[in-house]
Design a protein around this motif. Structure first.
Motif, mmCIF file in Angstrom:
data_model
loop_
_atom_site.group_PDB
_atom_site.id
_atom_site.type_symbol
_atom_site.label_atom_id
_atom_site.label_comp_id
_atom_site.label_asym_id
_atom_site.label_seq_id
_atom_site.Cartn_x
_atom_site.Cartn_y
_atom_site.Cartn_z
ATOM 1 N N ALA A 1 2.327 4.194 8.927
ATOM 2 C CA ALA A 1 1.270 3.200 9.026
ATOM 3 C C ALA A 1 0.393 3.159 7.782
ATOM 4 O O ALA A 1 -0.393 2.238 7.613
ATOM 5 C CB ALA A 1 0.413 3.470 10.259
ATOM 6 N N ILE A 2 0.501 4.177 6.931
ATOM 7 C CA ILE A 2 -0.294 4.200 5.709
ATOM 8 C C ILE A 2 0.175 3.079 4.786
ATOM 9 O O ILE A 2 1.365 2.882 4.579
ATOM 10 C CB ILE A 2 -0.166 5.565 5.004
ATOM 11 N N ILE A 3 -0.782 2.331 4.249
ATOM 12 C CA ILE A 3 -0.478 1.196 3.383
ATOM 13 C C ILE A 3 -0.548 1.654 1.924
ATOM 14 O O ILE A 3 -1.588 2.128 1.465
ATOM 15 C CB ILE A 3 -1.468 0.041 3.624
ATOM 16 N N GLU A 4 0.552 1.538 1.221
ATOM 17 C CA GLU A 4 0.614 1.886 -0.198
ATOM 18 C C GLU A 4 0.815 0.607 -1.010
ATOM 19 O O GLU A 4 1.812 -0.091 -0.847
ATOM 20 C CB GLU A 4 1.779 2.853 -0.464
ATOM 21 N N ARG B 1 -1.705 1.456 -6.888
ATOM 22 C CA ARG B 1 -2.553 2.645 -6.972
ATOM 23 C C ARG B 1 -3.416 2.828 -5.726
ATOM 24 O O ARG B 1 -4.157 3.800 -5.607
ATOM 25 C CB ARG B 1 -3.440 2.532 -8.215
ATOM 26 N N LEU B 2 -3.318 1.890 -4.793
ATOM 27 C CA LEU B 2 -4.120 1.940 -3.570
ATOM 28 C C LEU B 2 -3.348 2.589 -2.427
ATOM 29 O O LEU B 2 -2.168 2.295 -2.204
ATOM 30 C CB LEU B 2 -4.528 0.525 -3.152
ATOM 31 N N SER B 3 -4.026 3.461 -1.695
ATOM 32 C CA SER B 3 -3.486 4.044 -0.477
ATOM 33 C C SER B 3 -4.527 3.891 0.631
ATOM 34 O O SER B 3 -5.664 4.355 0.496
ATOM 35 C CB SER B 3 -3.153 5.524 -0.682
ATOM 36 N N LEU B 4 -4.118 3.217 1.723
ATOM 37 C CA LEU B 4 -5.004 2.997 2.872
ATOM 38 C C LEU B 4 -4.414 3.690 4.090
ATOM 39 O O LEU B 4 -3.264 3.453 4.438
ATOM 40 C CB LEU B 4 -5.151 1.506 3.177
ATOM 41 N N ARG C 1 -7.050 7.096 9.861
ATOM 42 C CA ARG C 1 -8.095 8.049 9.489
ATOM 43 C C ARG C 1 -9.238 7.409 8.694
ATOM 44 O O ARG C 1 -10.144 8.103 8.247
ATOM 45 C CB ARG C 1 -7.481 9.198 8.674
ATOM 46 N N HIS C 2 -9.161 6.101 8.514
ATOM 47 C CA HIS C 2 -10.198 5.383 7.767
ATOM 48 C C HIS C 2 -10.371 6.007 6.380
ATOM 49 O O HIS C 2 -11.488 6.216 5.903
ATOM 50 C CB HIS C 2 -11.517 5.407 8.540
ATOM 51 N N GLN C 3 -9.261 6.311 5.722
ATOM 52 C CA GLN C 3 -9.294 6.923 4.405
ATOM 53 C C GLN C 3 -8.751 5.962 3.358
ATOM 54 O O GLN C 3 -7.754 5.271 3.598
ATOM 55 C CB GLN C 3 -8.473 8.217 4.382
ATOM 56 N N VAL C 4 -9.409 5.937 2.204
ATOM 57 C CA VAL C 4 -9.008 5.071 1.097
ATOM 58 C C VAL C 4 -8.889 5.920 -0.166
ATOM 59 O O VAL C 4 -9.798 6.690 -0.491
ATOM 60 C CB VAL C 4 -10.032 3.947 0.856
ATOM 61 N N LEU C 5 -7.776 5.778 -0.865
ATOM 62 C CA LEU C 5 -7.573 6.458 -2.149
ATOM 63 C C LEU C 5 -7.210 5.429 -3.202
ATOM 64 O O LEU C 5 -6.452 4.494 -2.932
ATOM 65 C CB LEU C 5 -6.451 7.499 -2.045
ATOM 66 N N TRP C 6 -7.753 5.623 -4.398
ATOM 67 C CA TRP C 6 -7.370 4.803 -5.546
ATOM 68 C C TRP C 6 -6.976 5.759 -6.664
ATOM 69 O O TRP C 6 -7.787 6.551 -7.132
ATOM 70 C CB TRP C 6 -8.523 3.902 -5.991
ATOM 71 N N SER C 7 -5.705 5.734 -7.028
ATOM 72 C CA SER C 7 -5.165 6.691 -7.997
ATOM 73 C C SER C 7 -5.452 8.124 -7.558
ATOM 74 O O SER C 7 -5.768 8.992 -8.388
ATOM 75 C CB SER C 7 -5.740 6.432 -9.390
ATOM 76 N N LEU D 1 -10.634 -5.094 3.141
ATOM 77 C CA LEU D 1 -9.656 -4.623 2.165
ATOM 78 C C LEU D 1 -8.273 -4.484 2.800
ATOM 79 O O LEU D 1 -7.262 -4.867 2.194
ATOM 80 C CB LEU D 1 -10.103 -3.280 1.587
ATOM 81 N N GLU D 2 -8.217 -3.959 4.012
ATOM 82 C CA GLU D 2 -6.930 -3.791 4.690
ATOM 83 C C GLU D 2 -6.238 -5.139 4.875
ATOM 84 O O GLU D 2 -5.023 -5.267 4.661
ATOM 85 C CB GLU D 2 -7.137 -3.127 6.045
ATOM 86 N N THR D 3 -7.001 -6.147 5.244
ATOM 87 C CA THR D 3 -6.434 -7.484 5.445
ATOM 88 C C THR D 3 -5.856 -8.038 4.151
ATOM 89 O O THR D 3 -4.763 -8.618 4.132
ATOM 90 C CB THR D 3 -7.516 -8.439 5.980
ATOM 91 N N LEU D 4 -6.564 -7.842 3.047
ATOM 92 C CA LEU D 4 -6.077 -8.321 1.762
ATOM 93 C C LEU D 4 -4.853 -7.532 1.296
ATOM 94 O O LEU D 4 -3.895 -8.104 0.771
ATOM 95 C CB LEU D 4 -7.188 -8.223 0.717
ATOM 96 N N ALA D 5 -4.883 -6.222 1.506
ATOM 97 C CA ALA D 5 -3.810 -5.370 0.998
ATOM 98 C C ALA D 5 -2.529 -5.483 1.811
ATOM 99 O O ALA D 5 -1.443 -5.172 1.296
ATOM 100 C CB ALA D 5 -4.273 -3.917 0.973
ATOM 101 N N GLN D 6 -2.622 -5.924 3.050
ATOM 102 C CA GLN D 6 -1.425 -6.034 3.876
ATOM 103 C C GLN D 6 -0.433 -7.036 3.305
ATOM 104 O O GLN D 6 0.782 -6.866 3.453
ATOM 105 C CB GLN D 6 -1.809 -6.425 5.312
ATOM 106 N N ARG D 7 -0.946 -8.057 2.625
ATOM 107 C CA ARG D 7 -0.062 -9.079 2.047
ATOM 108 C C ARG D 7 -0.508 -9.378 0.612
ATOM 109 O O ARG D 7 -1.212 -10.361 0.354
ATOM 110 C CB ARG D 7 -0.066 -10.353 2.891
#
Length: 241
Positions: free
Chosen positions: A142-145, A148-151, A155-161, A175-181
């Motif tokens: 379920a983690i969105i990669e 350089r973004l990891s959502l 766990r409501h965790q966000v990583l950038w690089s 952000l999740e909505t934008l990153a999904q597509r």
């Protein structure tokens, strides 16, 4: 199930009392603070599930209080916050959202509306914090990669690089909505539908304030961050290139 704890911070004792009574009647637990200084000391060590802060207070106002909590890190940094203010002006809303608030209500306000917004934000916060006891293949998938973004929605965790970025519940959902597509443009109304549910009505320019806040947080981790693109008059899109 433990009742949600709501921190009320306002120098108007009548508002503190009346809102507290209304929230307790709906099953919430309330903590009352007459000023920002006492609230910061208490919430920094023991954050509530959500805070309702007045903006205009003597000494440490609501904006300074929220900024201090966000800068302090830990659980308090991600605590959802609704701002109350006596001024119904766009600049006050922008300042509140820029400080990291999840919502904004102008005085005089309907307690019914305030309770509806509290429930909507808490529901999103619960969904964002939900996690399995152990990391399973399903959770890992379920983690969105995206570049350089990891959502990690569970766990409501966000990583950038590889560097953590702390977002509020509303910011995370946008952000999740934008990153999904990636590459797909989302207009303001589409992002509002994700960020504000339960018939909570806000101006679509609220999304612009949230986007600015998200960009600022990522640029604190990476000054060259430009993954969220603006298409003027259309909306926003995420680029993973």
């Amino acid at each position: 199930m433990t009742a949600p704890v709501i921190a009320l911070v306002d120098d108007d004792r009548n508002i503190l009392t009346s809102v507290s009574i209304a929230l307790q009647a709906e099953g919430f637990v309330t903590r009352l603070y007459p000023d920002g200084t006492s609230a910061l000391k208490a919430l920094g060590d023991n954050p509530a599930d959500l805070g309702v802060f007045d903006i205009k207070m003597p000494g440490m106002d609501g904006l300074a209080l929220l900024s201090a909590l966000r800068a302090g890190g830990g659980a308090a940094a991600a605590m959802p916050v609704i701002f109350l203010t006596s001024k119904d002006e766009e600049q006050d809303e922008a300042h509140g959202l820029a400080a990291g608030a999840d919502d904004y209500i102008a005085k005089p306000f309907s307690q019914r509306l305030l309770i509806a917004r509290i429930r909507a934000i808490l529901r999103r916060a619960d969904m964002a914090r939900a996690t399995a006891p152990a990391v399973s293949d399903e959770v890992a998938a379920a983690i969105i990669e995206r570049g350089r973004l990891s959502l990690d929605p569970a766990r409501h965790q966000v990583l950038w690089s590889g560097r953590p970025v702390t977002l509020t519940v509303t910011e995370f959902l946008i952000l999740e909505t934008l990153a999904q597509r990636p590459g797909v443009v989302k207009n303001r109304n589409q992002l509002l539908d994700v960020a504000y549910q339960e018939d909570v009505f806000v101006d679509d320019r609220t999304i612009d304030s949230h986007i600015k806040r998200i960009r600022r947080k990522f640029r604190a981790a990476d000054p060259q961050f430009d993954a969220i693109e603006t298409l003027y008059g259309v909306g926003y899109r995420f680029s993973d290139g």
